[in-house]
Design a protein around this motif. Structure first.
Motif, PDB file in Angstrom:
ATOM      1  N   ASN A 168       0.837  -1.196   0.000  1.00 11.61           N
ATOM      2  CA  ASN A 168       0.000   0.000   0.000  1.00 11.61           C
ATOM      3  C   ASN A 168       0.875   1.250   0.000  1.00 11.61           C
ATOM      4  N   HIS A 169       1.529   1.471  -1.122  1.00 12.38           N
ATOM      5  CA  HIS A 169       2.436   2.620  -1.268  1.00 12.38           C
ATOM      6  C   HIS A 169       2.684   2.851  -2.751  1.00 12.38           C
ATOM      7  N   PHE A 170       3.515   3.881  -3.075  1.00  9.33           N
ATOM      8  CA  PHE A 170       3.860   4.077  -4.484  1.00  9.33           C
ATOM      9  C   PHE A 170       5.315   3.695  -4.764  1.00  9.33           C
ATOM     10  N   TYR A 171       5.992   3.154  -3.769  1.00  7.44           N
ATOM     11  CA  TYR A 171       7.307   2.542  -3.951  1.00  7.44           C
ATOM     12  C   TYR A 171       7.480   1.483  -2.863  1.00  7.44           C
ATOM     13  N   CYS A 172       8.554   0.722  -2.940  1.00  5.64           N
ATOM     14  CA  CYS A 172       8.805  -0.330  -1.952  1.00  5.64           C
ATOM     15  C   CYS A 172       9.309   0.299  -0.657  1.00  5.64           C
ATOM     16  N   ASP A 173       8.445   0.358   0.331  1.00  4.21           N
ATOM     17  CA  ASP A 173       8.758   0.997   1.605  1.00  4.21           C
ATOM     18  C   ASP A 173       8.915  -0.067   2.687  1.00  4.21           C
ATOM     19  N   THR A 174       9.734   0.231   3.673  1.00  3.87           N
ATOM     20  CA  THR A 174      10.005  -0.748   4.728  1.00  3.87           C
ATOM     21  C   THR A 174       8.751  -1.126   5.505  1.00  3.87           C
ATOM     22  N   ALA A 175       7.926  -0.126   5.844  1.00  2.15           N
ATOM     23  CA  ALA A 175       6.747  -0.399   6.665  1.00  2.15           C
ATOM     24  C   ALA A 175       5.823  -1.403   5.994  1.00  2.15           C
ATOM     25  N   ALA A 176       5.596  -1.213   4.695  1.00  2.65           N
ATOM     26  CA  ALA A 176       4.716  -2.117   3.962  1.00  2.65           C
ATOM     27  C   ALA A 176       5.321  -3.513   3.848  1.00  2.65           C
ATOM     28  N   LEU A 177       6.623  -3.587   3.613  1.00  2.00           N
ATOM     29  CA  LEU A 177       7.279  -4.887   3.487  1.00  2.00           C
ATOM     30  C   LEU A 177       7.300  -5.633   4.817  1.00  2.00           C
ATOM     31  N   LEU A 178       7.509  -4.922   5.914  1.00  2.00           N
ATOM     32  CA  LEU A 178       7.479  -5.555   7.231  1.00  2.00           C
ATOM     33  C   LEU A 178       6.106  -6.146   7.517  1.00  2.00           C
ATOM     34  N   GLN A 179       5.068  -5.473   7.060  1.00  2.00           N
ATOM     35  CA  GLN A 179       3.706  -5.952   7.275  1.00  2.00           C
ATOM     36  C   GLN A 179       3.436  -7.246   6.510  1.00  2.00           C
ATOM     37  N   LEU A 180       4.123  -7.400   5.360  1.00  2.00           N
ATOM     38  CA  LEU A 180       3.879  -8.563   4.506  1.00  2.00           C
ATOM     39  C   LEU A 180       4.725  -9.774   4.894  1.00  2.00           C
ATOM     40  N   SER A 181       5.702  -9.589   5.756  1.00  4.03           N
ATOM     41  CA  SER A 181       6.568 -10.705   6.116  1.00  4.03           C
ATOM     42  C   SER A 181       5.856 -11.684   7.039  1.00  4.03           C
ATOM     43  N   CYS A 182       6.206 -12.972   6.898  1.00  6.23           N
ATOM     44  CA  CYS A 182       5.601 -14.000   7.753  1.00  6.23           C
ATOM     45  C   CYS A 182       6.538 -14.371   8.907  1.00  6.23           C
ATOM     46  N   ARG A 183       7.344 -13.426   9.348  1.00  4.03           N
ATOM     47  CA  ARG A 183       8.228 -13.636  10.493  1.00  4.03           C
ATOM     48  C   ARG A 183       8.156 -12.404  11.388  1.00  4.03           C
ATOM     49  N   ASP A 184       8.476 -12.585  12.655  1.00 12.50           N
ATOM     50  CA  ASP A 184       8.493 -11.461  13.585  1.00 12.50           C
ATOM     51  C   ASP A 184       9.574 -10.462  13.158  1.00 12.50           C
ATOM     52  N   THR A 185       9.194  -9.179  13.104  1.00 13.66           N
ATOM     53  CA  THR A 185      10.113  -8.146  12.601  1.00 13.66           C
ATOM     54  C   THR A 185      10.430  -7.089  13.661  1.00 13.66           C
ATOM     55  N   GLY A 186      10.186  -7.415  14.924  1.00 16.80           N
ATOM     56  CA  GLY A 186      10.393  -6.432  15.989  1.00 16.80           C
ATOM     57  C   GLY A 186      11.810  -5.903  16.050  1.00 16.80           C
ATOM     58  N   HIS A 187      12.803  -6.776  15.885  1.00 11.41           N
ATOM     59  CA  HIS A 187      14.198  -6.336  15.974  1.00 11.41           C
ATOM     60  C   HIS A 187      14.564  -5.409  14.808  1.00 11.41           C
ATOM     61  N   ILE A 188      13.976  -5.643  13.631  1.00 10.65           N
ATOM     62  CA  ILE A 188      14.251  -4.774  12.482  1.00 10.65           C
ATOM     63  C   ILE A 188      13.602  -3.404  12.683  1.00 10.65           C
ATOM     64  N   GLU A 189      12.391  -3.391  13.249  1.00 15.62           N
ATOM     65  CA  GLU A 189      11.718  -2.116  13.537  1.00 15.62           C
ATOM     66  C   GLU A 189      12.556  -1.261  14.485  1.00 15.62           C
ATOM     67  N   VAL A 190      13.157  -1.903  15.487  1.00 19.76           N
ATOM     68  CA  VAL A 190      14.009  -1.169  16.434  1.00 19.76           C
ATOM     69  C   VAL A 190      15.241  -0.614  15.719  1.00 19.76           C
ATOM     70  N   MET A 191      15.849  -1.408  14.850  1.00 17.89           N
ATOM     71  CA  MET A 191      17.028  -0.951  14.114  1.00 17.89           C
ATOM     72  C   MET A 191      16.704   0.237  13.213  1.00 17.89           C
ATOM     73  N   ILE A 192      15.550   0.191  12.549  1.00 15.82           N
ATOM     74  CA  ILE A 192      15.143   1.301  11.681  1.00 15.82           C
ATOM     75  C   ILE A 192      14.896   2.558  12.499  1.00 15.82           C
ATOM     76  N   LEU A 193      14.249   2.387  13.651  1.00 20.07           N
ATOM     77  CA  LEU A 193      13.972   3.533  14.521  1.00 20.07           C
ATOM     78  C   LEU A 193      15.266   4.153  15.040  1.00 20.07           C
ATOM     79  N   VAL A 194      16.213   3.325  15.447  1.00 26.50           N
ATOM     80  CA  VAL A 194      17.499   3.832  15.940  1.00 26.50           C
ATOM     81  C   VAL A 194      18.242   4.582  14.837  1.00 26.50           C
ATOM     82  N   ALA A 195      18.276   4.014  13.630  1.00 28.91           N
ATOM     83  CA  ALA A 195      18.939   4.677  12.508  1.00 28.91           C
ATOM     84  C   ALA A 195      18.281   6.017  12.206  1.00 28.91           C
ATOM     85  N   ALA A 196      16.938   6.058  12.242  1.00 31.21           N
ATOM     86  CA  ALA A 196      16.213   7.301  11.971  1.00 31.21           C
ATOM     87  C   ALA A 196      16.502   8.358  13.029  1.00 31.21           C
TER      88      ALA A 196
END
Length: 314
Positions: free
Chosen positions: A173-201
């Motif tokens: 649900n975007h006009f390009y490949c965005d992390t938030a949308a891809l994380l939503q589509l993954s069939c694995r827990d993505t909590g650690h990646i969300e933390v890494m993205i937040l820290v980088a931001a």
């Protein structure tokens, strides 16, 4: 769930499902894309061919314009193609490549904005020492540092997104490949990646914004001491234009990426993303560079020589 990717392509919904609106968006975005690319190509070309534009400021502007060309080309051509053909599918490789380049180059934009603010601070607040402080070696190291830091901060979390398994829905649900949308589509827990993205931001956005605000604050303080009213107005005009781009770029990016939940894609996120990925990129070459008097004089000189040559040949 097996640790393997069963999705072979993604479907990018874009900004609208209306054919009429998509046609209108195609025309508008094509004009924006051409203006952005043209403006940046002019800046790069002029700063290379004109001997008067060899100072550190134009070295940074040239690198910034080259970066803008690369960043704009990551999203816009693919999006324009989808608007024109109504083809919304993108391969896994194409999506992952767009994701990596978008965040790597996008992060580099923020470092360049902070670097150019620091350069203007040195030039305006310490003019007598400018040539010594901003020598060729320092300028090269600053630009190289921007690219290296961007890579080190963005590559680990985005590469981990690429390695995620995608086993179910493939609609982004975007006009390009965005992390938030891809994380939503993954069939694995993505909590650690969300933390890494937040820290980088948090490191990139408030960090570079602090440098930009402090530098511009010192510049404004110096401008206030200019005895000439005309000089103050001219300086404030340039500074306010730069700050407009900074406000659009940082406010939309901070709203989008500095929040606890990085998973999921909201409709409003697309509007916010449009501001920093399209609107701000259009403003940058014209506000940062082509409002500059020396660049305008150089452009007039090149156009004048080209016109004279055409007249002689005819």
């Amino acid at each position: 769930m097996k640790n393997q990717t069963t999705v072979v392509e993604f479907i990018i919904l874009g900004l609208s499902n209306s054919r009429c609106l998509n046609t209108f968006l195609f025309v508008v975005l094509l004009i924006i894309f051409l203006l952005t690319i043209t403006g940046n190509i002019i800046v790069v070309s002029l700063s290379l061919v004109d001997h008067r534009l060899q100072s550190p400021m134009y070295f940074f502007l040239r690198n910034f314009s080259f970066l803008e060309i690369c960043f704009t080309s990551v999203v816009m051509p693919r999006f324009l193609y989808s608007l024109l053909t109504e083809s919304k599918s993108i391969s896994l490789l194409g999506c992952f490549l767009q994701l990596l380049l978008f965040f790597f180059l996008g992060t580099c934009v923020f470092f360049h904005v902070a670097m150019m603010s620091f350069d203007r601070y040195v030039a305006i607040c310490h003019p007598l020492h400018y040539g010594t402080i901003m020598n060729g070696r320092v300028c090269f190291q600053l630009v190289l540092g921007c690219w290296v830091m961007s890579f080190l901060l963005c590559f680990p979390p985005t590469f981990m997104v690429v390695l995620l398994p995608f086993c179910g829905p493939n609609v982004i649900n975007h006009f390009y490949c965005d992390t938030a949308a891809l994380l939503q589509l993954s069939c694995r827990d993505t909590g650690h990646i969300e933390v890494m993205i937040l820290v980088a931001a948090v490191v990139v956005l408030p960090g570079t914004l602090t440098v930009t605000i402090v530098s511009n604050g010192c510049i404004i303080s110096t401008i206030m001491r200019i005895p000439s009213t005309t000089g103050r107005k001219k300086a404030f005009s340039t500074c306010s234009a730069h700050l407009l781009v900074v406000v659009i770029l940082y406010s939309s990016s901070i709203f989008r990426y500095i929040r606890p939940g990085q998973r999921g894609a909201r409709d409003f996120d697309k509007v916010v993303s449009f501001l920093y990925s399209v609107v701000a990129q259009l403003f940058n070459p014209y506000i940062y560079a082509l409002r500059n008097e020396q660049l305008k004089q150089a452009l007039k000189g090149v156009c004048g020589r080209a016109f004279s040559k055409c007249v002689r040949l005819s």
